[in-house]
Each structure stands twice: as structure tokens, then as C-alpha cells.
Design a protein around this motif. Structure first.
Motif, PDB file in Angstrom:
ATOM      1  N   VAL A  75       8.393  -8.522  10.547  1.00  0.00           N
ATOM      2  CA  VAL A  75       8.709  -8.924   9.397  1.00  0.00           C
ATOM      3  C   VAL A  75       9.453  -8.065   8.613  1.00  0.00           C
ATOM      4  N   ASN A  76      10.020  -6.678   9.100  1.00  0.00           N
ATOM      5  CA  ASN A  76      10.645  -5.964   8.640  1.00  0.00           C
ATOM      6  C   ASN A  76      12.203  -6.177   9.199  1.00  0.00           C
ATOM      7  N   THR A  77      12.748  -7.383   8.695  1.00  0.00           N
ATOM      8  CA  THR A  77      14.092  -7.759   8.980  1.00  0.00           C
ATOM      9  C   THR A  77      14.481  -8.635   7.844  1.00  0.00           C
ATOM     10  N   ALA A 118      14.020   1.693  14.806  1.00  0.00           N
ATOM     11  CA  ALA A 118      12.936   2.505  14.684  1.00  0.00           C
ATOM     12  C   ALA A 118      12.727   2.563  13.079  1.00  0.00           C
ATOM     13  N   CYS A 119      11.620   2.959  12.600  1.00  0.00           N
ATOM     14  CA  CYS A 119      11.371   3.494  11.185  1.00  0.00           C
ATOM     15  C   CYS A 119      11.691   4.852  11.088  1.00  0.00           C
ATOM     16  N   HIS A 120      12.371   5.370   9.912  1.00  0.00           N
ATOM     17  CA  HIS A 120      12.577   6.851  10.166  1.00  0.00           C
ATOM     18  C   HIS A 120      11.276   7.598   9.606  1.00  0.00           C
ATOM     19  N   VAL A 121      10.593   6.876   8.874  1.00  0.00           N
ATOM     20  CA  VAL A 121       9.467   7.676   8.274  1.00  0.00           C
ATOM     21  C   VAL A 121       8.535   7.928   9.368  1.00  0.00           C
ATOM     22  N   HIS A 122       8.015   6.661  10.006  1.00  0.00           N
ATOM     23  CA  HIS A 122       7.122   6.649  11.100  1.00  0.00           C
ATOM     24  C   HIS A 122       7.478   7.420  12.414  1.00  0.00           C
ATOM     25  N   HIS A 160      13.044  -4.278   0.058  1.00  0.00           N
ATOM     26  CA  HIS A 160      13.874  -5.776  -0.290  1.00  0.00           C
ATOM     27  C   HIS A 160      13.311  -6.754   0.823  1.00  0.00           C
ATOM     28  N   PHE A 161      12.873  -6.662   2.065  1.00  0.00           N
ATOM     29  CA  PHE A 161      12.632  -7.740   3.120  1.00  0.00           C
ATOM     30  C   PHE A 161      11.371  -8.102   2.250  1.00  0.00           C
ATOM     31  N   MET A 162      10.623  -7.271   1.721  1.00  0.00           N
ATOM     32  CA  MET A 162       9.070  -8.020   1.408  1.00  0.00           C
ATOM     33  C   MET A 162       9.465  -9.119   0.222  1.00  0.00           C
ATOM     34  N   GLY A 165      15.499  -0.526   0.236  1.00  0.00           N
ATOM     35  CA  GLY A 165      15.799  -1.144   1.588  1.00  0.00           C
ATOM     36  C   GLY A 165      14.855  -0.744   2.613  1.00  0.00           C
ATOM     37  N   CYS A 166      15.223  -0.649   3.911  1.00  0.00           N
ATOM     38  CA  CYS A 166      14.191  -0.261   4.934  1.00  0.00           C
ATOM     39  C   CYS A 166      15.179   0.010   6.092  1.00  0.00           C
ATOM     40  N   SER A 167      14.897   1.154   6.646  1.00  0.00           N
ATOM     41  CA  SER A 167      15.666   1.818   7.556  1.00  0.00           C
ATOM     42  C   SER A 167      15.553   1.067   9.067  1.00  0.00           C
ATOM     43  N   LEU A 168      14.425   0.546   9.109  1.00  0.00           N
ATOM     44  CA  LEU A 168      14.064  -0.293  10.245  1.00  0.00           C
ATOM     45  C   LEU A 168      14.989  -1.851  10.271  1.00  0.00           C
ATOM     46  N   ALA A 169      14.799  -2.306   8.949  1.00  0.00           N
ATOM     47  CA  ALA A 169      15.607  -3.742   8.932  1.00  0.00           C
ATOM     48  C   ALA A 169      17.029  -3.509   8.913  1.00  0.00           C
ATOM     49  N   TYR A 225       0.942  -1.292  -0.019  1.00  0.00           N
ATOM     50  CA  TYR A 225       0.034   0.018  -0.002  1.00  0.00           C
ATOM     51  C   TYR A 225       0.965   1.354   0.056  1.00  0.00           C
ATOM     52  N   TYR A 226       2.156   1.272   0.320  1.00  0.00           N
ATOM     53  CA  TYR A 226       3.027   2.294   0.334  1.00  0.00           C
ATOM     54  C   TYR A 226       3.500   2.602  -0.978  1.00  0.00           C
ATOM     55  N   GLN A 227       3.153   1.875  -1.961  1.00  0.00           N
ATOM     56  CA  GLN A 227       3.561   2.326  -3.518  1.00  0.00           C
ATOM     57  C   GLN A 227       2.864   3.264  -4.181  1.00  0.00           C
ATOM     58  N   PRO A 278       1.263   1.583  14.514  1.00  0.00           N
ATOM     59  CA  PRO A 278       2.068   1.500  15.921  1.00  0.00           C
ATOM     60  C   PRO A 278       3.767   1.656  15.669  1.00  0.00           C
ATOM     61  N   GLU A 279       4.169   1.696  14.554  1.00  0.00           N
ATOM     62  CA  GLU A 279       5.476   2.123  14.455  1.00  0.00           C
ATOM     63  C   GLU A 279       6.052   3.587  14.773  1.00  0.00           C
ATOM     64  N   CYS A 280       4.470   4.514  14.954  1.00  0.00           N
ATOM     65  CA  CYS A 280       4.997   6.048  15.308  1.00  0.00           C
ATOM     66  C   CYS A 280       5.395   5.910  16.765  1.00  0.00           C
ATOM     67  N   GLN A 318      11.188   7.034   1.115  1.00  0.00           N
ATOM     68  CA  GLN A 318      11.852   6.896   0.012  1.00  0.00           C
ATOM     69  C   GLN A 318      12.295   5.761  -0.792  1.00  0.00           C
ATOM     70  N   TYR A 319      12.417   4.600   0.099  1.00  0.00           N
ATOM     71  CA  TYR A 319      12.774   3.367  -0.304  1.00  0.00           C
ATOM     72  C   TYR A 319      11.647   2.901  -1.087  1.00  0.00           C
ATOM     73  N   MET A 320      10.468   2.855  -0.521  1.00  0.00           N
ATOM     74  CA  MET A 320       9.070   2.483  -1.316  1.00  0.00           C
ATOM     75  C   MET A 320       9.031   2.999  -2.769  1.00  0.00           C
ATOM     76  N   ARG A 321       9.377   4.272  -2.702  1.00  0.00           N
ATOM     77  CA  ARG A 321       8.988   4.986  -3.819  1.00  0.00           C
ATOM     78  C   ARG A 321       9.982   4.987  -5.139  1.00  0.00           C
TER      79      ARG A 321
HETATM   80 FE1  SF4 Z   1      10.756   0.431   6.446  1.00  0.00          FE
HETATM   81 FE2  SF4 Z   1       9.621   2.572   7.408  1.00  0.00          FE
HETATM   82 FE3  SF4 Z   1       9.865   2.229   4.769  1.00  0.00          FE
HETATM   83 FE4  SF4 Z   1       8.232   0.776   5.985  1.00  0.00          FE
HETATM   84  S1  SF4 Z   1       8.068   2.802   6.019  1.00  0.00           S
HETATM   85  S2  SF4 Z   1       9.518  -0.071   4.407  1.00  0.00           S
HETATM   86  S3  SF4 Z   1       9.428   0.408   7.843  1.00  0.00           S
HETATM   87  S4  SF4 Z   1      11.579   2.690   5.977  1.00  0.00           S
END
Ligand code: SF4
Ligand code: 13P
Length: 310
Positions: A113-115, A171-175, A62-64, A85-89, A25-27, A199-201, A267-270
Motif C-alpha cells: 500500500v506504500n505506493t 526500502a523504507c529509510h526508517v526501518h 500522502h499515500f494514506m 511523503g514516504c521514502s518507500l513510495a 500509529y506513527y503519529q 517486516p520492513e526491517c 520525519q514525514y509522519m512527524r
Molecule cells: Fe514510509 Fe517508512 Fe515513513 Fe512508513 S516509516 S511512512 S514506510 S518512510
């Protein structure tokens, strides 16, 4: 190339190659609109076990893609941009997590799962934000649990389930970036609006929320609610589907701190785009590969999650 021509080419290739496009959904909206399925991270993992396609194009991070590959090792799994990538992973390196686990012997390891696959290989059960509470609740109240890597999600689950899980400090830098000042000001501007938060906020944002839930749960809430205005504290890509399902309702993204832009994007999703999906289907690259020794370990906690979330 015009967007319509690009979509036509993508459609021909996916048919010819028996490929499916799975999107989080973040695409960006255009990707969600052409996807064979859209969902949160749990739905994507569940779907990876069910599809009969030969090729999975996972439009997410990537982790997905890695989770889909771990579950479907004989399929070709691709992520259109490998830099997604994912800042949380990234905040949880396998060697550091292993040392952390050793510091807490006799603990059951629960990982979001974000690992990476290597972290999942060290884990007893994986969770997503949709099923974390349900899975944690299945352990005895006095069970010794480690939860990683998201400290905000872990802290939230601890609070609502009366637990004292040991938390990894990630933590996730976005949330983490939602501006509390802007949220308070938007609440004043739209006093009737309901605040929906992932809940990542940070806790301070969750304290101001009317409803807290995973991406899918927030979408369901907005759709089922009789309220008509919502302030959204998660990645703003979800607003595309919220608006599609609820054309007469108003969804307002809460901006991040230090930003001139009104919404909070990952920015990773995008990094994924229609062009990259086309290239990926045409060239069958970049492909996600997982070391088999890690995969056989990592698949166990993911299958356990799928079983425990039924
Ligand atoms: Fe990772 Fe945060 Fe992006 Fe989700 S929103 S993929 S947790 S960096
Ligand atoms: P969901 O589990 O809600 O899909 O969240 C995934 C994610 O990356 C959140 O930032």
C-alpha cells in the motif's frame, strides 16, 4: 495557542463540518489522543470505506490520504502537511515500475500500500503488512508474482510462504536504519525482553526478533503476551498506544544507526501537528486530489485487497 485551546477549536470544527480525524500509529501521541480512529494502514483504508463523515483528515503520509481518496472520491480528504511523503513510495516511480513489469510478462503484480496512486493503477492486488501473507497465500504456489516496492517485506513473505516472488528493490529509510549493534547491546542489558520487529526491517534485524508483524500485529502481540519488557523495531510512535494499553509493561525503542536520539522516528509522519490539523480543518486545505483516470484503475486492486483480506 495553548494545546487545550487548540484541541477545543479542533473539536468545534470537526463537529461543525462533519469531519473525522484518522491517525496512523506513527503519529505523535497528542494526535493519536484526539483522533476519531487510530490504526495501521489497513485499518485506515477499511475505515475510509465505512465512515459517513464529509471530510476526512488523514494524519499519516500522502499515500494514506490518497488511498482514502481513491476509496471515497466524493469526500474531501486532507493530509495536514502535504510534504508528508514516504521514502518507500518514492523509491518506486510509476514509469520505472511499468518498465519492470514489462520485463516480467505473465506475472501478477502485488504492490504494498506504500505506493502512489499511479503505481497502484499498474497493480493487480494491493497488500499491507497486515494482510500480505494472507493475500499471497491465496495464489497458487507456482503463480508468477511480482512484489513491490519493499524488498525486505517481499523477502520475508518469500521465506515464510516458500515463494520466489520477483522483488522490486525499494526500502523504507526508517526501518532499514535500526542499529544491530544497539539491538544486541539492549538484548544483553534486558535479557528477558522480547524483540518485536516490523517486516520492513532488514533481515539481520528480523533474525534477532522474537516476533515479526505489522504495526497492528506488534501492538496485539505486546498486549496479549505475558512478557513485560519489549524492544521495539518499528517507528517509535507505536509505543504510545502500546504503553496506553499496557501501563505496567516496559517498551524500549531500538535506536537507529548514527543517532544521538534514542528512538527511530519517520520525519514525514512527524510533519503533521495539532496546529496543522486545526489550520487544515479551518481552511479545508491542503486537499488530496487524484486524477480520475488513475483513480478508476487504482481502486480495483485496493478493493481486491479488502475482499481478499476478509
Ligand atoms: Fe514510509 Fe517508512 Fe515513513 Fe512508513 S516509516 S511512512 S514506510 S518512510
Ligand atoms: P503498517 O502497514 O504496519 O501500518 O505500516 C505502514 C508503514 O508506513 C510502515 O512503515
Amino acid at each position: 495557542m495553548e494545546q487545550s485551546e487548540l484541541i477545543e477549536k479542533i473539536n468545534l470544527l470537526r463537529k461543525e463540518k462533519n469531519a473525522v480525524i484518522m491517525a496512523h500509529y506513527y503519529q505523535e501521541g497528542a494526535i493519536q489522543d484526539i483522533a476519531d480512529m487510530i490504526g495501521d494502514s489497513l485499518a485506515l483504508a477499511q475505515w475510509a470505506t465505512k465512515t459517513t463523515a464529509d471530510i476526512l483528515v488523514v494524519c499519516g503520509v500522502h499515500f494514506m490520504g490518497e488511498t482514502a481518496k481513491i476509496l471515497s472520491p466524493h469526500k474531501k480528504v486532507m493530509v495536514p502537511d502535504m510534504n508528508a511523503g514516504c521514502s518507500l513510495a518514492d523509491s518506486c516511480k510509476a514509469e520505472d515500475f511499468e518498465a519492470f513489469i514489462k520485463q516480467h510478462p505473465d506475472h501478477t503484480v502485488i504492490s504494498y500500500v506504500n505506493t502512489t496512486a499511479a503505481v497502484k493503477a499498474l497493480t493487480d492486488v494491493v497488500v499491507t503488512s497486515t494482510n500480505a501473507r494472507k493475500i499471497v497465500d491465496q495464489f497458487p504456489q507456482d503463480a508468477k508474482l511480482i512484489f513491490g516496492p519493499d524488498r525486505n517485506l517481499g523477502d520475508y513473505i518469500n521465506k515464510i510462504s516458500g515463494r520466489n516472488m520477483v522483488l522490486w528493490n525499494g526500502a523504507c529509510h526508517v526501518h532499514e536504519q535500526f542499529s544491530v549493534e544497539q539491538l544486541v547491546s539492549l538484548k544483553k542489558q534486558y535479557p528477558e525482553a522480547k524483540v518485536l520487529a516490523h517486516p520492513e526491517c532488514k533481515n539481520v534485524v528480523l533474525m534477532l526478533a522474537d516476533y515479526i508483524g505489522s504495526t497492528q500485529a506488534l501492538l496485539n502481540y505486546a498486549t496479549e503476551s505475558n512478557d513485560t519488557t519489549f524492544l521495539i523495531a518499528t517507528e517509535s510512535g507505536i509505543i504510545h498506544e502500546m504503553q496506553k494499553r499496557n501501563p505496567s509493561k516496559t517498551f524500549i525503542p531500538i535506536p537507529p544507526v548514527d543517532s544521538t536520539c534514542g528512538c527511530n522516528n519517520c520525519q514525514y509522519m512527524r510533519l503533521n501537528t495539532l496546529e496543522k490539523i486545526y489550520e487544515c480543518l479551518k481552511n479545508e486545505t491542503p486537499e488530496i486530489l487524484v486524477n480520475e483516470a488513475i483513480r478508476v484503475k487504482a481502486v480495483k486492486p485496493i478493493l481486491k485487497m479488502l475482499e481478499m483480506s476478509k
